[in-house]
Design a protein around this motif. Structure first.
Motif: not given
Length: 288
Positions: A16-17, A19-20, A25, A29, A33, A36-37, A46
């Motif tokens: 996730v990180s 993608d973050l 992004s 999005a 993310n 989620m974190l 995050a």
């Protein structure tokens, strides 16, 4: 079992990180993310990944700027990019991190970005010894864009004022040295004969050329300072003007002792009285 869960959590957080940190992004999005974190209890991670990614984007956009020799235009573009991205980041951050304890980390990031902006600004404007017209234009561009942050609850113009204060003072000091040199030269090279300008004169008195030159220097300095004057610079500007008057009068006293005849000494006396009795009160009135 617990170790397996922790391992899977760490792997998921890592994915996730990554993608973050993706600079392309979109807002939705990014917020997904971050959410989620946050559910995984990794709020600090995050925040750090998100703000680091935003810093990378800002630096990349700055590097893409092309400088064509017009400093004012470059600073206008630089200011628009930096403050728009800070504003967007603030909007995204506020929509993702609702815990008020996370606000300090964001403000720290904002101050770091402002300091980096000030460094780029300083190299392009102050270090290149630009005149005050260019300096004023560039400062105006920066302040106009900074004021846009008020729309998201950030009023940080005072931070820019603080970051640029020492540079502005240094530019004024350098300008003062030039002006004092011009004043000394005007007096030293004066023949101390009455000069009667053609047409409508700004100085109607029968004074010598050095007084006319001194008045022109004061007028130019005043015009330059009017472009950048703030309350924090008022005392500095008053000191500069005091230095100019002191320099002129002291130099007149020096040359008066060098064996001029009575006629020349009379002109020197008239020069001194006109500067003290006429020009000085006018300047003081404008400063009031």
């Amino acid at each position: 079992m617990r170790g397996s869960v922790e391992d899977r959590t760490a792997r998921l957080a890592g994915l996730v990180s990554i993608d973050l940190a993706n600079p392309v992004s979109n807002k939705f999005a990014v917020q997904a993310n971050i959410d989620m974190l946050l559910r995984l209890g990794l709020g600090d991670q995050a925040r750090d990944f998100f703000l680091t990614a935003r810093t990378v984007i800002i630096r990349h956009r700055i590097r893409l700027l092309k400088f064509d020799g017009d400093i004012s235009s470059y600073i206008a573009q630089l200011s628009e990019i930096v403050f728009r991205l800070i504003r967007n980041t603030c909007d995204w951050y506020g929509g993702s991190f609702h815990d008020t304890t996370m606000a300090s980390g964001f403000m720290k990031w904002v101050h770091q970005e402002l300091e980096h902006f000030a460094e780029v600004f300083r190299r392009q404007v102050f270090d290149s010894k630009q005149n005050f017209t260019v300096i004023a234009d560039c400062l105006q561009h920066a302040m106009e864009q900074c004021r846009q942050l008020r729309d998201v609850g950030l009023d940080l113009c005072f931070v820019l004022d603080h970051l640029f204060h020492a540079d502005i003072v240094s530019s004024i000091d350098a300008h003062v040295v030039t002006c004092r040199t011009q004043i000394v030269k005007a007096v030293v090279t004066d023949k101390f004969s009455v000069v009667i300008p053609e047409g409508k004169a700004e100085i109607p008195a029968r004074v010598s050329q050095s007084v006319h030159d001194f008045y022109a220097i004061l007028s130019e300095f005043g015009a330059d300072m009017s472009l950048i004057v703030t309350i924090s610079l008022y005392t500095k500007i008053v000191w500069c003007l005091s230095e100019f008057f002191t320099t002129f009068i002291n130099k007149l006293l020096e040359v008066c002792e060098k064996g001029w005849n009575n006629q020349h000494c009379g002109v020197i006396l008239v020069d001194a009285r006109f500067v003290v009795d006429d020009i000085l009160p006018k300047v003081s009135a404008q400063l009031a």
